[in-house]
Design a protein around this motif. Structure first.
Motif, PDB file in Angstrom:
ATOM      1  N   SER A   9       0.834  -1.211   0.000  1.00  0.00           N
ATOM      2  CA  SER A   9       0.000   0.000   0.000  1.00  0.00           C
ATOM      3  C   SER A   9       0.869   1.261   0.000  1.00  0.00           C
ATOM      4  O   SER A   9       0.528   2.250  -0.653  1.00  0.00           O
ATOM      5  CB  SER A   9      -0.982  -0.003   1.178  1.00  0.00           C
ATOM      6  OG  SER A   9      -0.302  -0.082   2.412  1.00  0.00           O
ATOM      7  N   GLY A  10       2.000   1.230   0.685  1.00  0.00           N
ATOM      8  CA  GLY A  10       2.915   2.373   0.668  1.00  0.00           C
ATOM      9  C   GLY A  10       3.497   2.614  -0.711  1.00  0.00           C
ATOM     10  O   GLY A  10       3.598   3.759  -1.168  1.00  0.00           O
ATOM     11  N   GLY A  11       3.856   1.546  -1.403  1.00  0.00           N
ATOM     12  CA  GLY A  11       4.383   1.684  -2.762  1.00  0.00           C
ATOM     13  C   GLY A  11       3.341   2.214  -3.729  1.00  0.00           C
ATOM     14  O   GLY A  11       3.640   3.078  -4.570  1.00  0.00           O
ATOM     15  N   LEU A  12       2.130   1.725  -3.615  1.00  0.00           N
ATOM     16  CA  LEU A  12       1.052   2.215  -4.486  1.00  0.00           C
ATOM     17  C   LEU A  12       0.721   3.678  -4.190  1.00  0.00           C
ATOM     18  O   LEU A  12       0.464   4.453  -5.108  1.00  0.00           O
ATOM     19  CB  LEU A  12      -0.190   1.335  -4.339  1.00  0.00           C
ATOM     20  CG  LEU A  12      -0.062  -0.076  -4.913  1.00  0.00           C
ATOM     21  CD1 LEU A  12      -1.267  -0.934  -4.518  1.00  0.00           C
ATOM     22  CD2 LEU A  12       0.106  -0.036  -6.412  1.00  0.00           C
ATOM     23  N   GLU A  13       0.747   4.042  -2.913  1.00  0.00           N
ATOM     24  CA  GLU A  13       0.510   5.444  -2.554  1.00  0.00           C
ATOM     25  C   GLU A  13       1.617   6.330  -3.125  1.00  0.00           C
ATOM     26  O   GLU A  13       1.348   7.433  -3.588  1.00  0.00           O
ATOM     27  CB  GLU A  13       0.434   5.628  -1.036  1.00  0.00           C
ATOM     28  CG  GLU A  13      -0.843   5.142  -0.419  1.00  0.00           C
ATOM     29  CD  GLU A  13      -2.052   5.987  -0.759  1.00  0.00           C
ATOM     30  OE1 GLU A  13      -1.919   7.105  -1.273  1.00  0.00           O
ATOM     31  OE2 GLU A  13      -3.166   5.507  -0.491  1.00  0.00           O
ATOM     32  N   GLY A  57      -0.670   4.381   9.659  1.00  0.00           N
ATOM     33  CA  GLY A  57      -0.550   4.520   8.208  1.00  0.00           C
ATOM     34  C   GLY A  57      -1.831   4.166   7.472  1.00  0.00           C
ATOM     35  O   GLY A  57      -2.220   4.850   6.519  1.00  0.00           O
ATOM     36  N   SER A  58      -2.497   3.128   7.922  1.00  0.00           N
ATOM     37  CA  SER A  58      -3.744   2.721   7.278  1.00  0.00           C
ATOM     38  C   SER A  58      -4.856   3.738   7.509  1.00  0.00           C
ATOM     39  O   SER A  58      -5.643   4.015   6.605  1.00  0.00           O
ATOM     40  CB  SER A  58      -4.180   1.351   7.802  1.00  0.00           C
ATOM     41  OG  SER A  58      -3.208   0.388   7.488  1.00  0.00           O
ATOM     42  N   VAL A  63      -8.150   8.242   5.140  1.00  0.00           N
ATOM     43  CA  VAL A  63      -8.476   9.670   5.037  1.00  0.00           C
ATOM     44  C   VAL A  63      -7.981  10.222   3.697  1.00  0.00           C
ATOM     45  O   VAL A  63      -8.692  10.967   3.012  1.00  0.00           O
ATOM     46  CB  VAL A  63      -7.869  10.465   6.216  1.00  0.00           C
ATOM     47  CG1 VAL A  63      -8.024  11.960   6.014  1.00  0.00           C
ATOM     48  CG2 VAL A  63      -8.495  10.027   7.529  1.00  0.00           C
ATOM     49  N   THR A  64      -6.766   9.843   3.308  1.00  0.00           N
ATOM     50  CA  THR A  64      -6.190  10.307   2.042  1.00  0.00           C
ATOM     51  C   THR A  64      -7.093   9.963   0.872  1.00  0.00           C
ATOM     52  O   THR A  64      -7.367  10.805   0.017  1.00  0.00           O
ATOM     53  CB  THR A  64      -4.799   9.678   1.820  1.00  0.00           C
ATOM     54  OG1 THR A  64      -3.912  10.164   2.818  1.00  0.00           O
ATOM     55  CG2 THR A  64      -4.249  10.002   0.446  1.00  0.00           C
ATOM     56  N   ILE A  80       2.542  11.881   1.701  1.00  0.00           N
ATOM     57  CA  ILE A  80       2.630  11.765   3.163  1.00  0.00           C
ATOM     58  C   ILE A  80       2.258  10.362   3.612  1.00  0.00           C
ATOM     59  O   ILE A  80       2.944   9.745   4.440  1.00  0.00           O
ATOM     60  CB  ILE A  80       1.731  12.823   3.842  1.00  0.00           C
ATOM     61  CG1 ILE A  80       2.314  14.222   3.597  1.00  0.00           C
ATOM     62  CG2 ILE A  80       1.561  12.546   5.328  1.00  0.00           C
ATOM     63  CD1 ILE A  80       1.363  15.356   3.941  1.00  0.00           C
ATOM     64  N   THR A  81       1.181   9.828   3.057  1.00  0.00           N
ATOM     65  CA  THR A  81       0.735   8.482   3.413  1.00  0.00           C
ATOM     66  C   THR A  81       1.775   7.439   3.028  1.00  0.00           C
ATOM     67  O   THR A  81       2.046   6.508   3.793  1.00  0.00           O
ATOM     68  CB  THR A  81      -0.610   8.163   2.731  1.00  0.00           C
ATOM     69  OG1 THR A  81      -1.570   9.148   3.125  1.00  0.00           O
ATOM     70  CG2 THR A  81      -1.114   6.790   3.110  1.00  0.00           C
ATOM     71  N   ALA A  82       2.371   7.591   1.849  1.00  0.00           N
ATOM     72  CA  ALA A  82       3.407   6.645   1.413  1.00  0.00           C
ATOM     73  C   ALA A  82       4.569   6.639   2.388  1.00  0.00           C
ATOM     74  O   ALA A  82       5.053   5.566   2.787  1.00  0.00           O
ATOM     75  CB  ALA A  82       3.885   7.006   0.007  1.00  0.00           C
TER      76      ALA A  82
END
Length: 99
Positions: A9-13, A57-58, A63-64, A80-82
């Motif tokens: 999910s971090g990579g996709l963000e 993070g989730s 929210v993001t 920021i989320t990533a």
């Protein structure tokens, strides 16, 4: 499992946070990536809660993806989320290596 979901999910963000590229992907696919990312963040949240990992993070990711349709705010929030998710995944991995 939670660490893997955070990396994904971090990579996709991070991808969605790249100026022009992320916006083009989102608009070209009629905002469908935001729905997919929302589902991924909810799944990650559930797994993190079950495994006792950090859920920040989730929650930020949820929210993001609810406000990401706002052009520049969305890009900033994706970045920021990533960062939050990738740092959290790294810290969780580091902690599990020493346990």
């Amino acid at each position: 499992m939670a660490v893997t979901l955070k990396w994904v999910s971090g990579g996709l963000e991070a991808l969605l946070g790249i100026p022009l590229i992320g916006g083009t992907i989102i608009i070209a696919l009629a905002y469908f990536p935001l729905l997919v990312m929302l589902i991924i963040h909810i799944a990650t949240l559930i797994v993190c809660k079950r495994e006792g990992k950090s859920r920040v993070g989730s929650i930020v990711g949820i929210v993001t993806n609810l406000v990401a349709w706002i052009p520049f705010l969305g890009m900033a929030m994706h970045i920021i989320t990533a960062v939050i998710l990738l740092l959290s995944a790294y810290q969780d991995k580091k902690r599990s290596s020493f346990s």
